[in-house]
Scaffold this motif. Structure first.
Motif, short mmCIF file in Angstrom:
data_model
loop_
_atom_site.label_atom_id
_atom_site.label_comp_id
_atom_site.label_asym_id
_atom_site.label_seq_id
_atom_site.Cartn_x
_atom_site.Cartn_y
_atom_site.Cartn_z
N ASN A 83 -37.13 -51.59 26.62
CA ASN A 83 -38.34 -50.81 26.78
C ASN A 83 -38.29 -49.66 25.79
N LYS A 84 -38.77 -49.89 24.58
CA LYS A 84 -38.62 -48.93 23.49
C LYS A 84 -39.40 -47.64 23.72
N GLU A 85 -40.60 -47.70 24.31
CA GLU A 85 -41.39 -46.49 24.50
C GLU A 85 -40.75 -45.55 25.52
N ALA A 86 -40.29 -46.09 26.63
CA ALA A 86 -39.67 -45.24 27.66
C ALA A 86 -38.33 -44.69 27.16
N ASP A 87 -37.56 -45.53 26.46
CA ASP A 87 -36.26 -45.10 25.97
C ASP A 87 -36.40 -44.09 24.82
N ALA A 88 -37.47 -44.21 24.03
CA ALA A 88 -37.67 -43.26 22.93
C ALA A 88 -37.85 -41.85 23.47
N ALA A 89 -38.59 -41.71 24.55
CA ALA A 89 -38.77 -40.40 25.17
C ALA A 89 -37.46 -39.89 25.75
N GLN A 90 -36.64 -40.80 26.25
CA GLN A 90 -35.37 -40.42 26.85
C GLN A 90 -34.36 -39.96 25.79
N TYR A 91 -34.37 -40.58 24.61
CA TYR A 91 -33.38 -40.28 23.57
C TYR A 91 -33.80 -39.15 22.64
#
Length: 154
Positions: A83-91
């Motif tokens: 899940n690139k969009e959710a993980d991008a916000a996390q990282y």
């Protein structure tokens, strides 16, 4: 008996000459040391393990490094993400923290190599590991199991 007297005289002469030799070599002139030390300080030897602080890193280079490094960090973490969009916000926040931490001790050579040549210097890799440890320790760790409480009877 003559042999013992001869040996004693040689022994006394040897001790006396040693004492004189040691006292002569122990005395020295301080002016010679300062003259010899001046050329060594003028011609400093280059140490490849010590980075020079002669060339300052400009604020523009630091700002560009910070954003480029954080962007590269997020992309590296998203390689194996589902899940690139959710993980991008996390990282985003930890990567920006790492970039700011690295920026504090950034040298001109490291900035040029990263920004200009798009390569990571070995010193930057070592600093990255330290920065990642520093930034990721700020996050609260999940509570682990508590084995100290008494077992409940069913």
């Amino acid at each position: 008996m003559k042999m013992t007297t001869f040996t004693k005289k040689i022994f006394i002469a040897a001790l006396t000459s040693m004492a004189i030799a040691l006292s002569i070599t122990g005395c020295s002139d301080d002016k010679e040391k300062t003259v010899a030390a001046k050329p060594a300080t003028v011609a400093a030897v280059h140490n490849p393990f010590d980075h020079s602080h002669d060339t300052p890193v400009t604020d523009i280079q630091k700002h560009k490094f910070e954003h480029d490094f954080a962007k590269q960090c997020v992309q590296r973490e998203l390689k194996n993400s589902d899940n690139k969009e959710a993980d991008a916000a996390q990282y985003t926040q930890p990567c920006m923290c790492i970039a700011k931490f690295l920026m504090k001790d950034l040298t001109a050579e490291e900035a040029e190599k990263f920004i200009g040549e798009h390569k990571n210097a070995q010193s930057l890799v070592i600093k990255y590991e330290n920065a990642a440890y520093h930034c990721l320790q700020q996050n609260a760790h999940p509570k682990g199991p508590n084995f100290s409480r008494a077992p409940q009877a069913n």
